[in-house]
Design a protein around this motif. Structure first.
Motif, short mmCIF file in Angstrom:
data_model
loop_
_atom_site.label_atom_id
_atom_site.label_comp_id
_atom_site.label_asym_id
_atom_site.label_seq_id
_atom_site.Cartn_x
_atom_site.Cartn_y
_atom_site.Cartn_z
N ILE A 170 -8.06 -19.05 10.82
CA ILE A 170 -7.05 -18.30 9.86
C ILE A 170 -6.16 -17.55 10.75
N THR A 171 -4.78 -17.25 10.05
CA THR A 171 -3.82 -16.37 10.66
C THR A 171 -4.07 -14.92 10.49
N SER A 172 -3.30 -14.07 11.20
CA SER A 172 -3.50 -12.60 11.00
C SER A 172 -3.16 -12.32 9.62
N GLU A 173 -2.26 -12.80 8.98
CA GLU A 173 -1.73 -12.34 7.52
C GLU A 173 -2.82 -12.85 6.82
N GLU A 174 -3.47 -14.02 6.91
CA GLU A 174 -4.52 -14.63 5.94
C GLU A 174 -5.74 -13.72 6.12
N ALA A 175 -5.83 -12.96 7.36
CA ALA A 175 -7.10 -12.23 7.62
C ALA A 175 -6.95 -11.05 6.57
N LYS A 176 -5.88 -10.36 6.42
CA LYS A 176 -5.53 -9.38 5.51
C LYS A 176 -6.06 -9.46 4.06
N THR A 177 -6.09 -10.64 3.64
CA THR A 177 -6.45 -11.15 2.10
C THR A 177 -7.89 -11.78 2.25
N LEU A 213 -3.67 2.27 6.48
CA LEU A 213 -2.23 2.02 6.87
C LEU A 213 -2.04 0.63 7.30
N TRP A 214 -2.51 -0.11 8.47
CA TRP A 214 -1.87 -1.01 8.98
C TRP A 214 -2.00 -2.28 7.96
N HIS A 215 -2.81 -2.21 7.18
CA HIS A 215 -2.93 -3.54 6.33
C HIS A 215 -1.75 -3.67 5.68
N TYR A 216 -0.83 -2.69 5.41
CA TYR A 216 0.49 -2.86 4.37
C TYR A 216 1.60 -3.11 5.44
N PHE A 217 1.48 -3.51 6.67
CA PHE A 217 2.92 -3.31 7.46
C PHE A 217 2.90 -4.28 8.58
N THR A 218 3.84 -4.94 8.97
CA THR A 218 4.13 -5.77 10.12
C THR A 218 4.37 -4.73 11.40
N GLU A 219 3.94 -5.47 12.37
CA GLU A 219 4.32 -4.72 13.59
C GLU A 219 5.72 -4.21 13.98
N PRO A 220 6.61 -5.02 13.70
CA PRO A 220 7.97 -4.70 14.00
C PRO A 220 8.39 -3.57 12.90
N GLU A 221 7.76 -3.53 11.48
CA GLU A 221 7.75 -2.31 10.83
C GLU A 221 7.27 -1.15 11.31
N LEU A 222 6.10 -1.12 11.60
CA LEU A 222 5.62 0.26 12.20
C LEU A 222 6.21 0.56 13.49
N SER A 223 6.72 -0.44 14.43
CA SER A 223 7.53 0.19 15.65
C SER A 223 8.64 0.74 15.28
N ALA A 224 9.49 0.03 14.16
CA ALA A 224 10.82 0.78 13.97
C ALA A 224 10.64 2.25 13.17
N ALA A 225 9.42 2.29 12.32
CA ALA A 225 9.38 3.55 11.64
C ALA A 225 9.13 4.58 12.64
N VAL A 226 8.31 4.49 13.41
CA VAL A 226 7.85 5.25 14.55
C VAL A 226 9.25 5.71 15.51
N GLU A 261 3.25 2.24 -2.18
CA GLU A 261 4.27 1.35 -3.24
C GLU A 261 3.60 0.09 -2.87
N ARG A 262 3.20 -0.56 -1.65
CA ARG A 262 2.69 -1.81 -1.59
C ARG A 262 1.15 -1.86 -2.02
N ALA A 263 0.60 -0.79 -1.87
CA ALA A 263 -1.05 -0.99 -2.50
C ALA A 263 -1.00 -1.33 -3.89
N GLN A 264 0.04 -0.87 -4.69
CA GLN A 264 0.10 -0.95 -6.08
C GLN A 264 -1.26 -0.51 -6.67
N GLY A 316 -5.03 1.20 -3.36
CA GLY A 316 -4.91 1.59 -1.84
C GLY A 316 -6.04 2.36 -1.30
N ASP A 317 -6.50 1.96 -0.19
CA ASP A 317 -7.71 2.89 0.96
C ASP A 317 -7.23 4.13 1.12
#
Length: 266
Positions: A152-159, A200-213, A231-234, A237-238
């Motif tokens: 599976i891919t990293s994105e598929e792993a999330k769901t 937290l990490w479930h809802y973000f890509t790595e570039p999004e996290l690095s840019a925010a920090v 917003e993304r947890a709708q 959310g955990d």
């Protein structure tokens, strides 16, 4: 001598759970000037068992870091935190007839421009340089194993339906936890770290996290990340908990003197 100053902060949100079972902490070592620690623990277990487990992790981390000296080994410190917290959590679970567990991720910054980190479970550490993602820890989870095997891919792993299955935790009566370490030398200004639970990490890509920090102070980044995660947890959310450690450039020295022409002495 360090060419940066450390700025750090933590963020936390209940999410859509009934109880906050995550914990985070930032500590200085009273016997080892220049050392600092960040730690995040994600507790699991009903009837407040998870909260107790995560609280024990952070309490043990502070207690052992208070006893740390510069001549001690940082990796040994981190492993001792895991082993001692695991023992206490397991015993507490037996006495209370609960099954508390916790993840663990911790970072130690040394005065010699070094970083050492360790983790157990799926709470993660991310390392960035400026707005660029550099690396992250690999989860001790069933789906991470599937990703490694190319199934599976990293994105598929999330769901994935088994995304919450961990193969390594503190407090398990079936097996003692194992610790995975990471290191980085020659820290520089604009290096930064994010330690976080899966809420937290479930809802973000790595570039999004690095840019925010990179673009914000720890407090501003915390507010932004929590808002976006919610917003993304709708409404599903955990618990969301994290610590941010940024190495900022030293301020330029301000010249506060005036050069005047010397008069000739007679």
């Amino acid at each position: 001598m360090s060419q940066y100053k450390i700025e750090a902060g933590t963020g936390q949100h209940l999410g859509d759970r009934k109880e906050q079972q995550d914990r985070a902490g930032l500590f200085a070592a009273p016997n080892a000037p220049g050392y600092m620690m960040a730690v995040v623990a994600d507790g699991m277990g009903g009837k407040s068992g998870g909260a107790m487990a995560a609280e024990q992790v952070v309490r043990t981390a502070k207690m052992l870091f208070d006893e740390f000296y510069p001549e001690n080994d940082v990796k040994a410190l981190l492993e001792n935190i895991v082993n001692e917290a695991h023992t206490v959590i397991k015993l507490a679970g037996v006495s209370s007839e609960k099954e508390p567990h916790s993840t663990f991720v911790a970072l130690v910054i040394t005065p010699k421009q070094g970083a050492i980190w360790a983790h157990v479970g799926d709470s993660r550490l991310y390392r960035f340089f400026g707005p660029n993602f550099a690396e992250r820890t690999k989860d001790h989870s069933y789906v991470e194993k599937l990703v490694d095997e190319g199934k599976i891919t990293s994105e598929e792993a999330k769901t994935h339906r088994m995304s919450n299955i961990l193969v390594n935790v503190l407090g398990s009566s079936a097996a003692a936890p194992y610790v995975t370490f990471g290191t980085y030398e020659n820290l520089k200004a604009n290096d930064s770290f994010l330690l976080c639970s899966d809420g937290l990490w479930h809802y973000f890509t790595e570039p999004e996290l690095s840019a925010a920090v990179a673009a914000n102070s720890p407090r501003q980044a915390s507010e932004l990340l929590i808002r976006k995660a919610r917003e993304r947890a709708q409404s599903h959310g955990d618990n969301c908990t994290f610590a941010i450690v940024k190495l900022n450039p030293l301020p330029e020295e301000q010249k506060n003197y005036v050069v005047e022409k010397m008069r000739r002495a007679v």
